[in-house]
Design an enzyme around this catalytic site. Structure first.
Site, mmCIF file in Angstrom:
data_model
loop_
_atom_site.group_PDB
_atom_site.id
_atom_site.type_symbol
_atom_site.label_atom_id
_atom_site.label_comp_id
_atom_site.label_asym_id
_atom_site.label_seq_id
_atom_site.Cartn_x
_atom_site.Cartn_y
_atom_site.Cartn_z
ATOM 1 N N ARG A 27 -5.777 0.732 -6.581
ATOM 2 C CA ARG A 27 -4.506 1.364 -6.166
ATOM 3 C C ARG A 27 -4.099 2.497 -7.103
ATOM 4 O O ARG A 27 -3.341 3.380 -6.719
ATOM 5 C CB ARG A 27 -3.375 0.319 -6.160
ATOM 6 C CG ARG A 27 -3.508 -0.756 -5.108
ATOM 7 C CD ARG A 27 -2.201 -1.531 -5.001
ATOM 8 N NE ARG A 27 -2.346 -2.846 -4.380
ATOM 9 C CZ ARG A 27 -2.313 -3.078 -3.086
ATOM 10 N NH1 ARG A 27 -2.157 -2.078 -2.255
ATOM 11 N NH2 ARG A 27 -2.442 -4.305 -2.618
ATOM 12 N N GLY B 73 0.782 -1.235 0.000
ATOM 13 C CA GLY B 73 0.000 0.000 0.000
ATOM 14 C C GLY B 73 0.811 1.281 0.000
ATOM 15 O O GLY B 73 0.340 2.314 -0.466
ATOM 16 N N LYS C 20 -6.292 6.801 11.249
ATOM 17 C CA LYS C 20 -7.685 6.812 11.721
ATOM 18 C C LYS C 20 -7.646 6.753 13.244
ATOM 19 O O LYS C 20 -7.705 5.672 13.830
ATOM 20 C CB LYS C 20 -8.427 5.563 11.230
ATOM 21 C CG LYS C 20 -8.620 5.450 9.745
ATOM 22 C CD LYS C 20 -9.492 4.213 9.479
ATOM 23 C CE LYS C 20 -9.319 3.685 8.097
ATOM 24 N NZ LYS C 20 -9.942 2.374 7.905
ATOM 25 N N ASP D 222 -4.388 2.124 11.300
ATOM 26 C CA ASP D 222 -5.779 1.914 11.676
ATOM 27 C C ASP D 222 -5.794 1.545 13.171
ATOM 28 O O ASP D 222 -5.706 2.422 14.028
ATOM 29 C CB ASP D 222 -6.301 0.805 10.747
ATOM 30 C CG ASP D 222 -7.773 0.544 10.853
ATOM 31 O OD1 ASP D 222 -8.532 1.482 11.066
ATOM 32 O OD2 ASP D 222 -8.174 -0.623 10.689
HETATM 33 P P1 5GP Z 1 -3.711 -1.824 11.506
HETATM 34 O O1 5GP Z 1 -2.813 -2.936 11.941
HETATM 35 O O2 5GP Z 1 -3.226 -0.458 11.864
HETATM 36 O O3 5GP Z 1 -5.134 -2.051 11.988
HETATM 37 O O4 5GP Z 1 -3.862 -1.956 9.947
HETATM 38 C C1 5GP Z 1 -2.967 -1.400 9.064
HETATM 39 C C2 5GP Z 1 -3.160 -1.973 7.686
HETATM 40 O O5 5GP Z 1 -4.551 -2.284 7.416
HETATM 41 C C3 5GP Z 1 -2.784 -0.932 6.666
HETATM 42 O O6 5GP Z 1 -1.403 -0.976 6.361
HETATM 43 C C4 5GP Z 1 -3.670 -1.301 5.484
HETATM 44 O O7 5GP Z 1 -3.043 -2.270 4.694
HETATM 45 C C5 5GP Z 1 -4.915 -1.906 6.116
HETATM 46 N N1 5GP Z 1 -5.983 -0.880 6.220
HETATM 47 C C6 5GP Z 1 -6.473 -0.324 7.343
HETATM 48 N N2 5GP Z 1 -7.437 0.572 7.057
HETATM 49 C C7 5GP Z 1 -7.550 0.584 5.706
HETATM 50 C C8 5GP Z 1 -8.369 1.331 4.796
HETATM 51 O O8 5GP Z 1 -9.209 2.177 5.136
HETATM 52 N N3 5GP Z 1 -8.179 1.073 3.470
HETATM 53 C C9 5GP Z 1 -7.267 0.153 3.015
HETATM 54 N N4 5GP Z 1 -7.188 -0.015 1.690
HETATM 55 N N5 5GP Z 1 -6.483 -0.554 3.847
HETATM 56 C C10 5GP Z 1 -6.621 -0.338 5.180
#
Ligand code: 5GP
Length: 184
Positions: A165, A44, A131, A103
């Site tokens: 993407r 990403g 977020k 996230d």
């Molecule tokens: P975390 O471990 O912080 O919950 O998740 C991080 C990963 O989740 C990010 O690197 C991404 O790949 C995916 N992710 C979290 N939120 C989103 C979103 O709103 N859109 C997309 N495309 N991926 C997300």
């Protein structure tokens, strides 16, 4: 497969360019004269790191890691597997992790612990999006592009099921497309 058109645009291409230029200027000031290695998190962060790199006023190295979470693509579990490790050693070097979006913070928390164990000279994070409402673990983010609400976004490198993407802006996922299970 051609996915449905993306939903509402949250961050325009112009706003992304301006913010990335600001971040590049700030990083160039902070790391002037240092041995900077930017670590992009696949897949990403690819678009973001490519633009960020071109906005720097200094030379640096880049390296990449790929990780997958055992959660669904919309809900990280915090159990992370390394699919691709760094090619080079980061011991004693100034490392900047470049992430697409933070996230829950669980993926980044794991990555930071993993990289810190390799004794870098310094370790910081630059995330294009965060977020804050969704955070489950406190992770120090030195450089943030934009704070966004609790919504699933695509574009500028971020995908849903490996689609979207290519979009030059960040948009909400269309309402009729529900994130399914998959790797991070
Ligand atoms: P975390 O471990 O912080 O919950 O998740 C991080 C990963 O989740 C990010 O690197 C991404 O790949 C995916 N992710 C979290 N939120 C989103 C979103 O709103 N859109 C997309 N495309 N991926 C997300």
């Amino acid at each position: 497969m051609n996915p449905a058109p993306a939903g509402e645009i949250l961050i325009s291409s112009d706003d992304l360019s301006k913010r990335v230029a600001d971040l590049g200027a700030q990083i160039s000031r902070d790391y002037a004269g240092k041995d900077l290695v930017m670590v992009g998190v696949l897949r990403g962060a690819v678009v973001f790191i490519a633009d960020l790199l071109r906005s720097l006023d200094m030379s640096c190295e880049i390296d990449f890691m790929a990780v997958s979470s055992y959660g669904s693509s919309s809900d990280s579990s915090g159990v992370v597997r390394i699919l691709k490790d760094l090619d080079d050693s980061i011991t004693g070097r100034d490392v900047l992790i470049v992430e697409d979006i933070v996230d829950s913070g669980l993926t980044l928390n794991y990555l930071m612990r993993n990289l810190r164990a390799r004794d870098p000279g310094s370790l910081e994070v630059c995330a294009l999006l965060t977020k804050p409402e969704r955070r489950r673990v406190d992770v120090p983010i030195r450089y943030t592009g934009f704070e966004i609400p609790n919504t699933f976004v695509v574009g500028y490198g971020l995908d849903h099921a490996q689609q979207y993407r290519h979009l030059p802006f960040v948009a909400e996922l269309p309402e009729d497309v529900v994130p399914g299970p998959g790797a991070v």
